[in-house]
Design a protein around this motif. Structure first.
Motif, PDB file in Angstrom:
ATOM      1  N   GLN A 119       0.789  -1.231   0.000  1.00 58.51           N
ATOM      2  CA  GLN A 119       0.000   0.000   0.000  1.00 58.51           C
ATOM      3  C   GLN A 119       0.823   1.283   0.000  1.00 58.51           C
ATOM      4  N   LEU A 120       2.130   1.164   0.215  1.00 59.41           N
ATOM      5  CA  LEU A 120       2.961   2.369   0.234  1.00 59.41           C
ATOM      6  C   LEU A 120       3.777   2.537  -1.037  1.00 59.41           C
ATOM      7  N   TYR A 121       4.449   1.468  -1.467  1.00 59.26           N
ATOM      8  CA  TYR A 121       5.327   1.535  -2.630  1.00 59.26           C
ATOM      9  C   TYR A 121       5.060   0.325  -3.521  1.00 59.26           C
ATOM     10  N   GLY A 122       4.811   0.591  -4.793  1.00 56.91           N
ATOM     11  CA  GLY A 122       4.660  -0.507  -5.724  1.00 56.91           C
ATOM     12  C   GLY A 122       5.979  -1.214  -5.962  1.00 56.91           C
ATOM     13  N   TYR A 123       5.890  -2.475  -6.374  1.00 57.30           N
ATOM     14  CA  TYR A 123       7.114  -3.234  -6.631  1.00 57.30           C
ATOM     15  C   TYR A 123       7.282  -3.519  -8.119  1.00 57.30           C
ATOM     16  N   ASP A 124       8.536  -3.744  -8.506  1.00 59.61           N
ATOM     17  CA  ASP A 124       8.905  -4.053  -9.879  1.00 59.61           C
ATOM     18  C   ASP A 124      10.044  -5.057  -9.800  1.00 59.61           C
ATOM     19  N   LEU A 125       9.729  -6.335  -9.927  1.00 60.40           N
ATOM     20  CA  LEU A 125      10.704  -7.394  -9.705  1.00 60.40           C
ATOM     21  C   LEU A 125      11.548  -7.639 -10.938  1.00 60.40           C
ATOM     22  N   GLN A 126      12.755  -8.101 -10.717  1.00 61.14           N
ATOM     23  CA  GLN A 126      13.708  -8.349 -11.800  1.00 61.14           C
ATOM     24  C   GLN A 126      13.319  -9.601 -12.582  1.00 61.14           C
ATOM     25  N   TRP A 127      13.874  -9.726 -13.786  1.00 59.86           N
ATOM     26  CA  TRP A 127      13.690 -10.928 -14.594  1.00 59.86           C
ATOM     27  C   TRP A 127      14.337 -12.120 -13.902  1.00 59.86           C
ATOM     28  N   HIS A 128      13.642 -13.261 -13.921  1.00 62.26           N
ATOM     29  CA  HIS A 128      14.165 -14.443 -13.244  1.00 62.26           C
ATOM     30  C   HIS A 128      13.429 -15.690 -13.716  1.00 62.26           C
ATOM     31  N   ARG A 129      13.998 -16.831 -13.406  1.00 68.62           N
ATOM     32  CA  ARG A 129      13.297 -18.103 -13.436  1.00 68.62           C
ATOM     33  C   ARG A 129      13.090 -18.526 -11.977  1.00 68.62           C
ATOM     34  N   ASP A 130      12.114 -19.388 -11.727  1.00 69.00           N
ATOM     35  CA  ASP A 130      11.824 -19.753 -10.339  1.00 69.00           C
ATOM     36  C   ASP A 130      12.670 -20.918  -9.849  1.00 69.00           C
ATOM     37  N   PHE A 131      13.968 -20.746  -9.910  1.00 68.84           N
ATOM     38  CA  PHE A 131      14.867 -21.502  -9.050  1.00 68.84           C
ATOM     39  C   PHE A 131      16.070 -20.622  -8.796  1.00 68.84           C
ATOM     40  N   GLY A 132      16.713 -20.817  -7.647  1.00 69.44           N
ATOM     41  CA  GLY A 132      17.604 -19.799  -7.126  1.00 69.44           C
ATOM     42  C   GLY A 132      18.919 -19.584  -7.850  1.00 69.44           C
ATOM     43  N   ASP A 133      19.672 -20.625  -8.119  1.00 67.03           N
ATOM     44  CA  ASP A 133      21.043 -20.512  -8.593  1.00 67.03           C
ATOM     45  C   ASP A 133      21.060 -20.188 -10.086  1.00 67.03           C
ATOM     46  N   LYS A 134      21.586 -19.016 -10.449  1.00 56.62           N
ATOM     47  CA  LYS A 134      21.602 -18.614 -11.856  1.00 56.62           C
ATOM     48  C   LYS A 134      22.448 -19.543 -12.717  1.00 56.62           C
ATOM     49  N   SER A 135      23.401 -20.252 -12.120  1.00 58.32           N
ATOM     50  CA  SER A 135      24.216 -21.163 -12.920  1.00 58.32           C
ATOM     51  C   SER A 135      23.373 -22.313 -13.482  1.00 58.32           C
TER      52      SER A 135
END
Length: 296
Positions: A119-135
């Motif tokens: 309700q205070l600040y909108g969010y804008d999430l980065q590009w990603h796939r839904d698992f943690g390790d980018k490798s």
């Protein structure tokens, strides 16, 4: 009702929008229940609560007086403190049950969450796939052809939060996409699509597609964010953010007694799942057969 063209579209694009899944009376009921979960979350700040405050996501970085206005979701709504049987029984709602069984072989329950607008600040999430390790990002093209999981956003109000790159769930990232991931960017990418949902619509998605989320502070968002796995996939248990006997509760006769027959099947399959500490190892094994090596 899913038709073969719907299944083919999902396989090609990694997402599928199904319109008018919930009628007005069903929407009103689900909104009341989801609002109750939101109110409890904003009072007790359970483990698994999501926050957004001037780009801060950790609760300790948010002034105490602003925390209730900075939440935007909660995971593990099946915990005893938040349990609303009719919210869980959404999995067995006829149109949803049909879609999940049409896209997955013997689907079983996975995590279920509720998302809303801060309700205070909108969010804008980065590009990603839904698992943690980018490798690990560049081996999804080696996944078995049989679908391993489904996530879905069920919009209780109009929702334009989900942005996705069609077809990116089964290919390596382009150089520009890698740049966006590595720079934690929200830039516009070629081919991106906004999944524009009206209240009652659902977008089914492969969470290994490159995607991101965004939500304005005045968006009036309230969305069920649910997931299921195919029964053949080794399972890593979840709910570590929940105190007490969460997993025992989730697989108990008592919990199952609150569920409709269709929904109960999703949770009964948890009892017989092959458990693992590495839920993506089945993908790695296939990738290694194709000569894949992790990035350094």
């Amino acid at each position: 009702m899913l038709i073969p063209a719907d299944v083919e579209q999902f396989k090609n694009d990694g997402f599928l929008i199904v319109r008018n899944v919930f009628g007005s009376a069903e929407l009103d009921h689900l909104r009341q229940l989801a609002d109750r979960v939101r109110e409890k979350t904003n009072t007790h700040f359970y483990g698994g609560t999501r926050y957004w405050y001037k780009n801060h996501e950790k609760v300790e970085d948010i002034p105490a007086d602003d925390r209730a206005l900075s939440t935007w979701g909660i995971s593990a709504i099946t915990r005893r403190e938040l349990f609303e049987p009719d919210l869980v029984n959404v999995l067995g709602q006829p149109k949803i049950d049909e879609a999940l069984n049409g896209l997955l072989k013997n689907p079983r329950a996975w995590g279920i969450k509720i998302l809303w607008n801060p309700q205070l600040y909108g969010y804008d999430l980065q590009w990603h796939r839904d698992f943690g390790d980018k490798s690990l990002y560049d081996y999804v093209q080696y996944k078995p052809q049989e679908q391993d999981h489904i996530q879905f956003n069920a919009a209780l109000y109009d929702d334009n939060s989900f942005v996705v790159i069609p077809g990116s769930h089964r290919r390596a990232l382009s150089a520009l996409e890698w740049q966006a991931v590595n720079q934690q960017s929200t830039i516009e990418l070629p081919g991106e699509v906004e999944a524009s949902l009206k209240a009652g619509d659902i977008v089914f998605m492969d969470a290994h597609a490159l995607h991101r989320g965004r939500c304005a502070a005045d968006a009036n968002r309230l969305t069920l964010h649910y997931s299921a796995q195919a029964e053949w996939v080794p399972l890593k248990t979840w709910g570590q953010e929940v105190d007490g006997d969460f997993w025992e509760w989730l697989t108990s006769d008592e919990f199952l007694s609150y569920l409709t027959p269709a929904t109960r099947t999703y949770y009964e399959r948890l009892r017989t799942a092959e458990l693992t500490d590495d839920p993506l190892d089945f993908v790695r094994n296939v990738a290694r057969e194709h000569g894949w090596q992790p990035q350094k």
